[in-house]
Design an enzyme around this catalytic site. Structure first.
Site, PDB file in Angstrom:
ATOM      1  N   LEU A 113      -3.541  -7.402  -7.677  1.00  7.39           N
ATOM      2  CA  LEU A 113      -2.953  -8.504  -8.447  1.00  7.39           C
ATOM      3  C   LEU A 113      -3.932  -9.304  -9.296  1.00  7.39           C
ATOM      4  O   LEU A 113      -3.524 -10.053 -10.172  1.00  7.39           O
ATOM      5  CB  LEU A 113      -2.209  -9.465  -7.492  1.00  7.39           C
ATOM      6  CG  LEU A 113      -1.021  -8.847  -6.754  1.00  7.39           C
ATOM      7  CD1 LEU A 113      -0.352  -9.867  -5.855  1.00  7.39           C
ATOM      8  CD2 LEU A 113      -0.014  -8.278  -7.746  1.00  7.39           C
ATOM      9  N   LYS A 114      -5.220  -9.170  -9.031  1.00 11.56           N
ATOM     10  CA  LYS A 114      -6.202  -9.964  -9.792  1.00 11.56           C
ATOM     11  C   LYS A 114      -6.591  -9.254 -11.092  1.00 11.56           C
ATOM     12  O   LYS A 114      -6.648  -8.019 -11.126  1.00 11.56           O
ATOM     13  CB  LYS A 114      -7.471 -10.162  -8.947  1.00 11.56           C
ATOM     14  CG  LYS A 114      -7.294 -11.176  -7.832  1.00 11.56           C
ATOM     15  CD  LYS A 114      -7.772 -12.556  -8.269  1.00 11.56           C
ATOM     16  CE  LYS A 114      -6.974 -13.705  -7.703  1.00 11.56           C
ATOM     17  NZ  LYS A 114      -6.729 -13.762  -6.317  1.00 11.56           N
ATOM     18  N   LEU A 115      -6.885 -10.074 -12.106  1.00 11.44           N
ATOM     19  CA  LEU A 115      -7.388  -9.496 -13.351  1.00 11.44           C
ATOM     20  C   LEU A 115      -8.804  -8.969 -13.111  1.00 11.44           C
ATOM     21  O   LEU A 115      -9.635  -9.649 -12.499  1.00 11.44           O
ATOM     22  CB  LEU A 115      -7.412 -10.565 -14.448  1.00 11.44           C
ATOM     23  CG  LEU A 115      -7.749 -10.075 -15.850  1.00 11.44           C
ATOM     24  CD1 LEU A 115      -6.656  -9.155 -16.400  1.00 11.44           C
ATOM     25  CD2 LEU A 115      -7.953 -11.254 -16.801  1.00 11.44           C
ATOM     26  N   ASP A 155      -2.029  -5.152 -18.419  1.00 13.71           N
ATOM     27  CA  ASP A 155      -0.980  -4.196 -18.815  1.00 13.71           C
ATOM     28  C   ASP A 155      -0.969  -3.786 -20.288  1.00 13.71           C
ATOM     29  O   ASP A 155       0.065  -3.361 -20.803  1.00 13.71           O
ATOM     30  CB  ASP A 155       0.418  -4.749 -18.439  1.00 13.71           C
ATOM     31  CG  ASP A 155       0.527  -5.085 -16.966  1.00 13.71           C
ATOM     32  OD1 ASP A 155      -0.062  -4.363 -16.145  1.00 13.71           O
ATOM     33  OD2 ASP A 155       1.209  -6.087 -16.639  1.00 13.71           O
ATOM     34  N   GLU A 188       7.284   5.999  -8.793  1.00  9.97           N
ATOM     35  CA  GLU A 188       5.849   5.678  -8.745  1.00  9.97           C
ATOM     36  C   GLU A 188       5.117   6.635  -7.813  1.00  9.97           C
ATOM     37  O   GLU A 188       4.025   7.102  -8.117  1.00  9.97           O
ATOM     38  CB  GLU A 188       5.634   4.246  -8.238  1.00  9.97           C
ATOM     39  CG  GLU A 188       6.060   3.167  -9.211  1.00  9.97           C
ATOM     40  CD  GLU A 188       5.703   1.786  -8.694  1.00  9.97           C
ATOM     41  OE1 GLU A 188       4.558   1.559  -8.312  1.00  9.97           O
ATOM     42  OE2 GLU A 188       6.608   0.929  -8.660  1.00  9.97           O
ATOM     43  N   GLY A 243       0.781  -1.243   0.000  1.00 14.60           N
ATOM     44  CA  GLY A 243       0.000   0.000   0.000  1.00 14.60           C
ATOM     45  C   GLY A 243       0.808   1.286   0.000  1.00 14.60           C
ATOM     46  O   GLY A 243       0.275   2.345   0.330  1.00 14.60           O
ATOM     47  N   SER A 244       2.077   1.225  -0.433  1.00  8.92           N
ATOM     48  CA  SER A 244       2.859   2.473  -0.394  1.00  8.92           C
ATOM     49  C   SER A 244       2.341   3.492  -1.411  1.00  8.92           C
ATOM     50  O   SER A 244       2.404   4.702  -1.177  1.00  8.92           O
ATOM     51  CB  SER A 244       4.348   2.201  -0.605  1.00  8.92           C
ATOM     52  OG  SER A 244       4.600   1.761  -1.907  1.00  8.92           O
ATOM     53  N   ASN A 245       1.817   3.022  -2.536  1.00 10.48           N
ATOM     54  CA  ASN A 245       1.242   3.964  -3.509  1.00 10.48           C
ATOM     55  C   ASN A 245      -0.059   4.566  -2.986  1.00 10.48           C
ATOM     56  O   ASN A 245      -0.328   5.750  -3.195  1.00 10.48           O
ATOM     57  CB  ASN A 245       1.021   3.283  -4.867  1.00 10.48           C
ATOM     58  CG  ASN A 245       2.294   3.219  -5.676  1.00 10.48           C
ATOM     59  OD1 ASN A 245       2.771   4.225  -6.175  1.00 10.48           O
ATOM     60  ND2 ASN A 245       2.876   2.029  -5.770  1.00 10.48           N
ATOM     61  N   HIS A 262       2.161   0.443 -13.123  1.00 14.10           N
ATOM     62  CA  HIS A 262       2.992  -0.741 -13.373  1.00 14.10           C
ATOM     63  C   HIS A 262       4.462  -0.346 -13.188  1.00 14.10           C
ATOM     64  O   HIS A 262       4.889   0.698 -13.699  1.00 14.10           O
ATOM     65  CB  HIS A 262       2.734  -1.252 -14.793  1.00 14.10           C
ATOM     66  CG  HIS A 262       3.480  -2.509 -15.100  1.00 14.10           C
ATOM     67  ND1 HIS A 262       3.090  -3.742 -14.612  1.00 14.10           N
ATOM     68  CD2 HIS A 262       4.622  -2.730 -15.800  1.00 14.10           C
ATOM     69  CE1 HIS A 262       3.941  -4.659 -15.015  1.00 14.10           C
ATOM     70  NE2 HIS A 262       4.893  -4.072 -15.734  1.00 14.10           N
TER      71      HIS A 262
HETATM   72  C1  GRF Z   1       3.949  -1.218  -7.210  1.00 15.34           C
HETATM   73  O1  GRF Z   1       5.250  -1.454  -7.641  1.00 15.34           O
HETATM   74  C2  GRF Z   1       3.004  -1.065  -8.371  1.00 15.34           C
HETATM   75  O2  GRF Z   1       3.594  -0.474  -9.492  1.00 15.34           O
HETATM   76  C3  GRF Z   1       2.655  -2.490  -8.695  1.00 15.34           C
HETATM   77  O3  GRF Z   1       2.574  -3.133  -7.461  1.00 15.34           O
HETATM   78  C4  GRF Z   1       3.392  -2.448  -6.498  1.00 15.34           C
HETATM   79  C5  GRF Z   1       2.508  -2.086  -5.363  1.00 15.34           C
HETATM   80  O4  GRF Z   1       3.245  -1.519  -4.303  1.00 15.34           O
HETATM   81  N1  GRF Z   1       1.472  -2.587  -9.517  1.00 15.34           N
HETATM   82  P1  GRF Z   1       2.493  -0.832  -3.092  1.00 15.34           P
HETATM   83  O5  GRF Z   1       1.486  -1.858  -2.571  1.00 15.34           O
HETATM   84  O6  GRF Z   1       1.801   0.372  -3.616  1.00 15.34           O
HETATM   85  O7  GRF Z   1       3.542  -0.509  -2.092  1.00 15.34           O
END
Ligand code: GRF
Length: 202
Positions: A86-88, A146, A175, A12-14, A105
Site C-alpha cells: 500500500l505504500k508509495l 498506478d 488476479e 497475501g492471496s496473490n 491492480h
Molecule cells: C489485490 O486485489 C491486488 O490487486 C491489490 O491489493 C490486493 C491484495 O490482495 N493491489 P492480496 O493481499 O494479494 O490477497
C-alpha cells in the site's frame, strides 16, 4: 532460477498464488517478502514456505528502503512484485530498479487507479460508475501510483453484479491467474519494449 521479491501489506492471496503456481515451480524462486507492517497475514504464508520476511519503512525495527536496496542486490533479485503493497515506493528506489518492479491492480487501468484507490475502494468506485466490465491490470511501477506502462490485463463481466464485494471476488480470481502468468513470461525472457508499448514474444 529467476529470483523475485514480493511486497505485501495484508492478506497475501496473490503471494500464495505465486508460491503455489505449478508453472513457476521450476522457474521462479520467491527469495524474500517485504511488508510495510510489522506483521500481516501474508507473512504467515511466507513463513509456511520458509521465505524470509522483512518489515520495510522508516519505523523503529524496520529496514529502510535504502537497506532493502542493498539486500535485494545481495540476493540477486531479478524482479520485485508488488502484490497489495500500500505504500508509495520512494523515487530513488524506483530509479535503482527501473522496469524491474511490477504491481498488480484490481481494476482496468488507467481507470480507477491512483492515490486512495486500493482494496474495496477500487471496487466501490467501479460499482458506482455502473461500468459493465472490470478486471485486473499488471503494470510497471514508476514514481506515481498506478501510472506505469501496462504489461497485462484481463477483463471480467460485471454487468450482473449486485455489490462491490461481488466485483472484488470476480477480479481476485483473475488476479490469481494473470500474476503467475505474467511472472512466468517475464522470467522466460518474453517481455520486451517496442517503442512505447510493452509486448511479449510468442
Ligand atoms: C489485490 O486485489 C491486488 O490487486 C491489490 O491489493 C490486493 C491484495 O490482495 N493491489 P492480496 O493481499 O494479494 O490477497
Amino acid at each position: 532460477m529467476f529470483s523475485i521479491a514480493v511486497f505485501v501489506s495484508g492478506r497475501g492471496s496473490n503471494l500464495q498464488a505465486v508460491l503455489e503456481s505449478p508453472k513457476l515451480k521450476n522457474l521462479v524462486q520467491v527469495k524474500a517478502v517485504f511488508s510495510d507492517k510489522l506483521h500481516c497475514p501474508a507473512f504467515d504464508i511466507a513463513e509456511r514456505y520458509s521465505v524470509s520476511t522483512y518489515s520495510i519503512g522508516e519505523k523503529e525495527g524496520f529496514i529502510t528502503f535504502n537497506d532493502a536496496k542493498d539486500l535485494l542486490v545481495t540476493l540477486n533479485i531479478d524482479l520485485i512484485v508488488l502484490a497489495g503493497f500500500l505504500k508509495l515506493i520512494p523515487a530513488d528506489f524506483v530509479k535503482s530498479f527501473r522496469n524491474k518492479i511490477i504491481n498488480i491492480h484490481p481494476a482496468l487501468l488507467p481507470s480507477f487507479g491512483g492515490s486512495g484507490m486500493y482494496g474495496i475502494n477500487v471496487h466501490k468506485a467501479v460499482y458506482n460508475s455502473s461500468a459493465k466490465v472490470s478486471g485486473a491490470s499488471i503494470h510497471i511501477v514508476d514514481e506515481t501510483y498506478d501510472t506505469g506502462k501496462i504489461i497485462a490485463q484481463h477483463c471480467v463481466d460485471i454487468s450482473d453484479v449486485n455489490s462491490p464485494e461481488e466485483i472484488a471476488a470476480k477480479v481476485l480470481k483473475v488476479e490469481h491467474e494473470i500474476l503467475p502468468d505474467t511472472i512466468e513470461k517475464i522470467a522466460s525472457g518474453k517481455l520486451y519494449f517496442d517503442d512505447s508499448r510493452i509486448r511479449f514474444k510468442s
